[in-house]
Design an enzyme around this catalytic site. Structure first.
Site, PDB file in Angstrom:
ATOM      1  N   ASP A 145       0.646  -1.260  -0.065  1.00  0.00           N
ATOM      2  CA  ASP A 145       0.124  -0.060  -0.078  1.00  0.00           C
ATOM      3  C   ASP A 145       0.931   1.156  -0.079  1.00  0.00           C
ATOM      4  OD1 ASP A 145      -2.518   1.661   0.141  1.00  0.00           O
ATOM      5  OD2 ASP A 145      -1.743   1.811   2.583  1.00  0.00           O
ATOM      6  N   SER A 146       0.271   2.295  -0.116  1.00  0.00           N
ATOM      7  CA  SER A 146       0.887   3.952  -0.274  1.00  0.00           C
ATOM      8  C   SER A 146       1.272   3.915   1.227  1.00  0.00           C
ATOM      9  CB  SER A 146       0.087   4.651  -0.706  1.00  0.00           C
ATOM     10  OG  SER A 146      -0.991   4.957   0.047  1.00  0.00           O
ATOM     11  N   CYS A 172      -4.122  -1.128  -2.149  1.00  0.00           N
ATOM     12  CA  CYS A 172      -4.312   0.405  -2.279  1.00  0.00           C
ATOM     13  C   CYS A 172      -5.189   0.569  -3.537  1.00  0.00           C
ATOM     14  CB  CYS A 172      -2.768   0.953  -2.644  1.00  0.00           C
ATOM     15  SG  CYS A 172      -2.860   2.740  -3.131  1.00  0.00           S
ATOM     16  N   GLU A 225      -3.158   8.830   7.890  1.00  0.00           N
ATOM     17  CA  GLU A 225      -1.500   8.669   8.114  1.00  0.00           C
ATOM     18  C   GLU A 225      -1.018   9.344   9.368  1.00  0.00           C
ATOM     19  OE1 GLU A 225       0.627   6.863   6.510  1.00  0.00           O
ATOM     20  OE2 GLU A 225      -1.136   5.853   5.030  1.00  0.00           O
ATOM     21  N   CYS A 264     -11.078   3.279  -0.635  1.00  0.00           N
ATOM     22  CA  CYS A 264      -9.748   3.350  -0.413  1.00  0.00           C
ATOM     23  C   CYS A 264      -9.373   2.595   0.918  1.00  0.00           C
ATOM     24  CB  CYS A 264      -9.584   4.821  -0.010  1.00  0.00           C
ATOM     25  SG  CYS A 264      -7.867   5.386   0.692  1.00  0.00           S
ATOM     26  N   HIS A 268      -7.522   3.168   3.345  1.00  0.00           N
ATOM     27  CA  HIS A 268      -7.346   3.800   4.633  1.00  0.00           C
ATOM     28  C   HIS A 268      -8.737   4.074   5.349  1.00  0.00           C
ATOM     29  CE1 HIS A 268      -3.474   4.756   2.778  1.00  0.00           C
ATOM     30  NE2 HIS A 268      -3.235   5.491   3.959  1.00  0.00           N
TER      31      HIS A 268
END
Lengths: 269, 269
Positions: free
Chosen positions: B9-10, B72, B151, B183, B185
């Site tokens: 993932d990012s 991601c 993040e 997403c 996240h």
């Protein structure tokens, strides 16, 4: 010509898979075979269920389907691996999709399974669940009286409700949070099953989950249909086509054409 | 030695997939790479996201994983097909699993999608949804402010709730019955998203659904782990390992070891 998904069951139960495939994958053509002359499969020996499944698969392969779906838990439990090794197309059963959905759903790690005697006796759900997640606890119960009620079209009678309540009573003392409907006939009577189990138990329809697994397998093998027009499905049954058509049309909510297939006694040479 | 599932993932978003794989497939060993030095991917060009994804996959392939999971959505949208054609193992993205779950869930046929600018601009969800079911209507909204909040570990602050409410306001007028968290996240902030959308909208976590798709693909390729002991997972990140470890341990509910990986500037010859 568009290649079809071939779906088979001991009777009308697999129509619950058909309905979900029609909804989730409306571009896919379906060929269905219900072995209504020989339903129910639940009380039969594994050898007999294997033979019957093999015969239906042989019949369906003449239409060159792109996938075989064994939409019968009893047949999946005893014949999936054998059929998988004998045909050149993907074979999807109904047990692993339900097991996967139960594992995704359960928070307590205690999963209930109801099915035919054959399915419960095989331990197929317990094996599939523990293969994925060894810590899952499983409580199984055979419900031999359910399939005949569905094949007779008695989904919502008072007697049906009573049979369901009595049959499921042994399960209601366990703190399970989900119950796998481990027979494709059971979604027809899922309202009464939900009533008997109470609101804290999520029902997992192996039929709904199988439609999704079909979608996943077709996607990963690059075989999703790209139809420009809606497909025309084909239905075959080995018993009385009138009762089959009545139940199918009520369940699917649309008109269908049913072709009767009569199993032949072999000629004495 | 047990072959691992490699998940990338990012940043920390793919940990939502990790958590579900740990829960649904506790026998599977995981190697995770979070590109926290270069997060977020959402605002980047497709060429840049492709390059970054390619670099991480090259790094992960040295561990000989049995599967690559692009956890991601932005990277799945632009790089899935390219990665799939360049590695000799199955590659699973996060877009089709979410699309499939939405199609199974929606009754009204109107599906909402929220994601990064990159994911929404690519139209990847709309394409995946309409490939499966051409009659599905899709409303998409880019939410560029969500990933940085996650993040930074700010999952439940008053500011986070306000940003989410403001961002999602344009969606609340539509009669959608499910919303894809497009997403990985977003499950970190799903409580606030659910609050903003109201009880009539079912949230679909592309992370949860991807864990299940991993299970399906491993099963059909005969590659499910049969471990006798619980696996030890490995985590790599390209940025500050302290923040990564803090978020990961809070989310996964267990201690983990993180190995920092520093992207090198190429030497001038």
């Amino acid at each position: 010509m568009q290649q079809a998904i071939a779906i088979l069951d001991s009777g009308v139960g697999g129509l619950t898979v058909v309905k979900e495939v029609m909804r989730q994958l409306p571009q896919e053509k379906i060929i269905y075979f219900g072995d209504t002359a020989r339903t129910p499969y639940g009380p039969r020996t594994p050898a007999e269920v294997s033979l019957f499944t093999r015969q239906i698969v042989d019949y369906l392969m003449q239409f060159h389907p792109k996938m075989i779906v064994i939409a019968c838990n009893t047949a999946t439990a005893v014949a999936l691996e054998q059929i998988r090794s004998s045909v050149p197309v993907p074979v999807v059963g109904v047990i692993h999709p339900g097991a996967r959905a139960a594992i995704k759903t359960t928070r307590r790690g205690l999963v209930g399974v109801i099915g035919t005697e054959g399915t419960v006796r095989s331990g197929a759900y317990e094996n599939a669940l523990k293969e994925l997640s060894p810590f899952i606890e499983v409580i199984s119960l055979a419900c031999p009286r359910f399939v005949p009620l569905v094949e007779q079209g008695r989904f919502r009678t008072a007697e049906t409700r009573q049979v369901i309540r009595q049959t499921l009573a042994p399960l209601t003392g366990y703190p399970m949070d989900c119950l796998i409907l481990g027979c494709t006939h059971y979604p027809f009577i899922s309202e009464a099953i939900a009533e008997a189990m109470g609101p804290s138990v999520t029902l997992i329809s192996s039929a709904d989950e199988t439609a999704r697994e079909i979608s996943t397998v077709l996607y990963h093998s690059g075989q999703l249909a790209k139809a420009s027009q809606l497909p025309v499905h084909q239905f075959f049954c080995s018993g009385d086509p009138v009762m089959f058509q009545k139940i199918a049309q009520e369940w699917l909510g649309e008109q269908i054409r049913v072709t009767p297939v009569v199993w032949q006694v072999p000629q004495i040479l």
